[in-house]
Motif scaffolding. Structure first.
Motif, PDB file in Angstrom:
ATOM      1  N   PHE A   1     -71.691 -39.385 -11.956  1.00 49.18           N
ATOM      2  CA  PHE A   1     -71.040 -39.420 -13.371  1.00 49.18           C
ATOM      3  C   PHE A   1     -70.346 -40.676 -13.764  1.00 49.18           C
ATOM      4  CE2 PHE A   1     -72.407 -35.394 -11.959  1.00 49.18           C
ATOM      5  CZ  PHE A   1     -72.778 -34.599 -13.363  1.00 49.18           C
ATOM      6  N   GLY A   2     -70.162 -41.676 -12.914  1.00 53.66           N
ATOM      7  CA  GLY A   2     -69.437 -42.826 -13.400  1.00 53.66           C
ATOM      8  C   GLY A   2     -68.104 -42.932 -12.910  1.00 53.66           C
ATOM      9  N   VAL A   3     -67.914 -41.929 -12.061  1.00 53.00           N
ATOM     10  CA  VAL A   3     -66.465 -41.764 -11.414  1.00 53.00           C
ATOM     11  C   VAL A   3     -66.641 -42.987 -10.026  1.00 53.00           C
ATOM     12  CG1 VAL A   3     -64.605 -40.659 -10.242  1.00 53.00           C
ATOM     13  CG2 VAL A   3     -65.809 -39.719 -12.256  1.00 53.00           C
ATOM     14  N   LEU A   4     -65.857 -43.871  -9.884  1.00 52.32           N
ATOM     15  CA  LEU A   4     -65.935 -44.948  -8.805  1.00 52.32           C
ATOM     16  C   LEU A   4     -64.818 -44.428  -7.872  1.00 52.32           C
ATOM     17  CD1 LEU A   4     -66.176 -48.305 -10.749  1.00 52.32           C
ATOM     18  CD2 LEU A   4     -68.078 -46.946  -9.823  1.00 52.32           C
ATOM     19  N   LEU A   5     -65.541 -44.009  -6.565  1.00 52.88           N
ATOM     20  CA  LEU A   5     -64.589 -43.602  -5.550  1.00 52.88           C
ATOM     21  C   LEU A   5     -64.517 -44.685  -4.401  1.00 52.88           C
ATOM     22  CD1 LEU A   5     -65.862 -40.140  -5.154  1.00 52.88           C
ATOM     23  CD2 LEU A   5     -63.673 -40.837  -6.290  1.00 52.88           C
ATOM     24  N   GLY A   6     -64.092 -45.938  -4.951  1.00 52.97           N
ATOM     25  CA  GLY A   6     -63.979 -46.929  -3.847  1.00 52.97           C
ATOM     26  C   GLY A   6     -62.795 -46.734  -3.079  1.00 52.97           C
ATOM     27  N   ILE A   7     -62.864 -47.109  -1.826  1.00 50.72           N
ATOM     28  CA  ILE A   7     -61.835 -47.026  -0.747  1.00 50.72           C
ATOM     29  C   ILE A   7     -60.848 -48.237  -1.196  1.00 50.72           C
ATOM     30  CG2 ILE A   7     -60.862 -46.980   1.694  1.00 50.72           C
ATOM     31  CD1 ILE A   7     -63.806 -45.840   2.214  1.00 50.72           C
ATOM     32  N   GLN A   8     -59.669 -47.648  -1.119  1.00 55.66           N
ATOM     33  CA  GLN A   8     -58.328 -48.911  -1.518  1.00 55.66           C
ATOM     34  C   GLN A   8     -57.366 -48.281  -0.430  1.00 55.66           C
ATOM     35  OE1 GLN A   8     -57.063 -49.070  -5.626  1.00 55.66           O
ATOM     36  NE2 GLN A   8     -55.220 -49.886  -5.006  1.00 55.66           N
ATOM     37  N   ARG A   9     -56.925 -49.171   0.347  1.00 60.46           N
ATOM     38  CA  ARG A   9     -55.982 -48.943   1.227  1.00 60.46           C
ATOM     39  C   ARG A   9     -54.551 -48.858   0.708  1.00 60.46           C
ATOM     40  NH1 ARG A   9     -59.219 -46.782   4.636  1.00 60.46           N
ATOM     41  NH2 ARG A   9     -60.673 -48.011   5.688  1.00 60.46           N
TER      42      ARG A   9
END
Length: 196
Positions: free
Chosen positions: A179-187
């Motif tokens: 759905f276009g939600v970016l769930l990239g990991i960011q520390r």
């Protein structure tokens, strides 16, 4: 004629504090968020299931609306006196909208509780499910019913805040990117995508 070069400036970004990013967006806290999500989901699923399988059919079935009508009448009695438990504006809503449509509200409550419970247990659209669960808790509280509603409302609010990681150990991890939600990991402490 002079040409004016108009650059589209990016809107200013509001940066999230590191502690907020850690609490509400760091996948290392996914186990904690999963426990909260499962507890709230279980409570909603259990409440809805009891209504759906009620042998008298007062929620879903031949006598749908009977239980809701009784609940609403009780709430309306709490709307009078020196210190009413139900606000006047909410009593008006209950009397003019909810009570005449008690059967419809009965189905909405039973199936809404089940859907919210299932979505939270599966970690599917966690933020939306928690929002609608909190909305139901607020409705019960406004109708003068305390019970477990304050606790579930608080936990639902937290789940809405932590939506990015609350469904990390659930279906959100795979569904939300579609759905276009970016769930990239960011520390925690790392610069965000809008940092320069």
């Amino acid at each position: 004629m002079t040409q004016v070069n108009v650059r589209s400036a990016a809107p200013p970004a509001l940066h999230e504090p590191a502690i907020s990013r850690f609490l509400f967006a760091d996948p290392r806290l996914a186990p904690l968020w999963t426990l909260l999500r499962l507890y709230v989901g279980y409570e909603w699923l259990l409440a809805g299931w009891e209504k759906l399988t009620n042998p008298a059919g007062v929620w879903v079935g031949a006598k749908a609306g009977t239980a809701v009508s009784g609940f609403l009448q009780g709430a309306l009695h709490k709307a009078s006196g020196d210190h009413p438990d139900v606000s006047g504006w909410y009593a008006t809503f209950l009397e003019r909208v909810a009570l005449p449509n008690a059967a419809t509200f009965s189905y909405l409550v039973a199936y809404g509780e089940i859907l919210v419970g299932l979505a939270l247990i599966l970690g599917l659209f966690t933020g939306l499910a928690a929002f609608f669960g909190g909305l139901m808790n607020a409705s019960y509280l406004l109708a003068g019913t305390v019970s477990v509603n304050p606790l579930l409302f608080i936990l639902a609010t937290w789940l809405v805040l932590g939506w990015r990681v609350a469904g990390w150990w659930g279906l959100d991890r795979w569904v939300l990117p579609r759905f276009g939600v970016l769930l990239g990991i960011q520390r925690a402490g790392e610069p965000g995508p809008n940092s320069r």
